[in-house]
Design an enzyme around this catalytic site. Structure first.
Site, mmCIF file in Angstrom:
data_model
loop_
_atom_site.group_PDB
_atom_site.id
_atom_site.type_symbol
_atom_site.label_atom_id
_atom_site.label_comp_id
_atom_site.label_asym_id
_atom_site.label_seq_id
_atom_site.Cartn_x
_atom_site.Cartn_y
_atom_site.Cartn_z
ATOM 1 N N HIS A 123 1.039 -1.090 0.052
ATOM 2 C CA HIS A 123 0.155 -0.235 -0.038
ATOM 3 C C HIS A 123 0.886 1.364 -0.235
ATOM 4 C CE1 HIS A 123 -2.829 2.817 1.659
ATOM 5 N NE2 HIS A 123 -3.660 2.022 1.361
ATOM 6 N N ASP A 200 2.608 -4.752 8.178
ATOM 7 C CA ASP A 200 1.465 -3.847 7.984
ATOM 8 C C ASP A 200 0.517 -4.689 8.063
ATOM 9 O OD1 ASP A 200 -0.854 -2.672 6.975
ATOM 10 O OD2 ASP A 200 -0.035 -1.978 5.132
ATOM 11 N N GLN A 203 -4.720 -5.435 6.930
ATOM 12 C CA GLN A 203 -5.567 -6.435 6.521
ATOM 13 C C GLN A 203 -5.512 -7.708 6.777
ATOM 14 O OE1 GLN A 203 -8.113 -5.484 4.313
ATOM 15 N NE2 GLN A 203 -7.346 -3.397 3.913
ATOM 16 N N LYS A 226 -11.046 -1.392 10.307
ATOM 17 C CA LYS A 226 -10.946 -2.598 9.766
ATOM 18 C C LYS A 226 -11.248 -3.847 10.676
ATOM 19 C CE LYS A 226 -7.945 -0.629 6.263
ATOM 20 N NZ LYS A 226 -8.755 -0.353 5.117
ATOM 21 N N CYS A 364 -4.703 2.056 -3.763
ATOM 22 C CA CYS A 364 -3.550 2.819 -3.094
ATOM 23 C C CYS A 364 -2.481 1.853 -3.420
ATOM 24 C CB CYS A 364 -3.623 3.118 -1.851
ATOM 25 S SG CYS A 364 -4.893 4.359 -1.360
#
Length: 407
Positions: A123, A200, A203, A226, A364
């Site tokens: 991202h 990261d 997700q 999220k 993104c």
């Protein structure tokens, strides 16, 4: 035990509405998940009954607000199995968490000629901060390539590692393709060269069991919104010894011990990185989102989402003109695709006309789209409150749309 989908859906008021005269089908969960009633009620409760600044008040409201706020820190520690509550830092999102590491760890420990490794799947929030740091410090940014299925090349990653590698910053799960990266192996390889690893987890934390001690990552960044929680709230996990070695990110109240015009001494972690009045209400409400996940169980959530992914993938594969994008063997419940001869935005608008919410564009991840030779994709992402009947509606709509261009 298996989840009760109707009972779950009844906890999400937003799902019970019509869009463009059709029942809402919300398949944009990779962008943000919807919020259950208990999260919404916690926000209202704070502002109606507990509104006060935290940590500095001697009165009852301040004490309550502080206690609820710090209870969330404790809940997050357990959620990702950090060793200590102090290793949990509140930010405004995954993006700020990554920028915090770039601006503190990066500026202190990365210098001219040092190397940072990221992947093609990243991202923008896990690309741009490192580009900025490299430009400032004269460091070098190296990129792990991917195959056509959207999987990183571990052999090429090993070739990139050297004594110059100071940091590997890698997405755990691709937001654009749903690919699950082999992060445990990446961390093991990076640590052999003394490099630190940031994951990261924007997700991954909502789909997978994430245990920071078992993974042995040095940093983990993720967002509440999220995970069925409020927007504007992020989390940075860092190992104590690393966080203590890093300078503050911002100056102001709360991040200090003593201030004089001659010298300021800084507070202990995590407060050293939490300057100013924080996002109190959203932090407190996030604890309800974590409880919602814990009550259902990550394994049951994942099983439901995996079933939806398999069902949708099987139903879509025979549609003429349907082009799947990202076919990794290990994936979460994300289907990225195009329709032959149609722009992703047009497909998204036509689905929206049928009440079906998906995401379109480059997500993104422009360097990833360039690698795949695409302008963008349509992305359908599933969550625990989604159903097979909703997928049937999407599949029927996609079949009609594809028929327009692929007769």
């Amino acid at each position: 035990m298996p989840i009760n989908i109707e009972e779950i859906r009844n906890q999400f008021p937003v799902l019970h509405q019509e869009v463009n005269g059709k029942p809402l089908v919300y398949f944009d969960n990779a962008a943000t998940t919807q919020k259950p009633k208990q999260v919404l009620e916690a926000l209202q409760q704070y502002y109606e009954m507990d509104n006060s600044n935290i940590h500095r008040g001697a009165h009852t409201l301040a004490d309550r607000a502080t206690r609820y706020y710090e209870n969330t820190r404790s809940a997050i520690q357990k959620f990702i199995n950090a060793k200590e509550e102090e290793e949990i830092i509140f930010t405004k999102g995954t993006t700020e968490s990554i920028n915090l590491v770039a601006s503190t760890f990066g500026r202190k420990f990365i210098g001219k000629g040092d190397e940072i490794i990221i992947s093609t799947l990243e991202h923008h929030s896990n690309i741009v901060p490192w580009q900025m740091l490299c430009e400032e410090k004269g460091a070098i940014l190296k990129i792990i390539p991917i195959n056509d299925a959207g999987e990183i090349d571990l052999e090429e990653f090993e070739k990139l590692l050297s004594a110059k590698t100071k940091l590997v910053s890698l997405v755990h799960v691709s937001n654009a393709l749903g690919t699950i990266n082999p992060v445990k192996r990446v961390i093991e390889l990076a640590h052999k060269f003394g490099a630190k690893v940031l994951l990261d987890g924007a997700q991954s934390t909502n789909h997978l069991e994430v245990d920071v001690q078992e993974l042995d990552c040095d940093f983990l960044a993720f967002s509440a919104h999220k995970l069925y929680g409020p927007t504007g709230l992020g989390i940075l996990y860092g190992k104590r010894e690393i966080l203590e070695s890093m300078p503050p990110y911002q100056g102001g109240g709360e991040m200090i011990k003593e201030v004089s015009f001659e010298k300021t001494t800084y507070n202990e972690i995590p407060f050293k990185f939490e300057a100013g009045t924080p996002n109190i209400a959203d932090v407190i409400a996030f604890s309800k989102a974590i409880k919602f996940i814990d009550d259902l169980g990550k394994k049951e959530i994942k099983k439901h989402e995996d079933d939806l992914l398999e069902y949708a993938s099987d139903a879509l594969k025979d549609i003429k003109g349907f082009i799947p994008v990202g076919t990794a063997k290990e994936k979460v419940s994300v289907i990225s695709f195009n329709i032959n001869g149609m722009h992703p935005f047009d497909v998204g608008m036509m689905l929206d006309a049928n009440g079906i919410a998906v995401r379109t564009g480059h997500h993104c991840t422009q360097p990833l789209m360039k690698r795949l030779g695409l302008e963008g994709t349509v992305r359908a992402s599933f969550s625990v409150y989604n159903t097979k009947s909703e997928i049937d509606q999407m599949v029927a709509s996609i079949a009609r749309i594809a028929k327009i261009k692929n007769k």
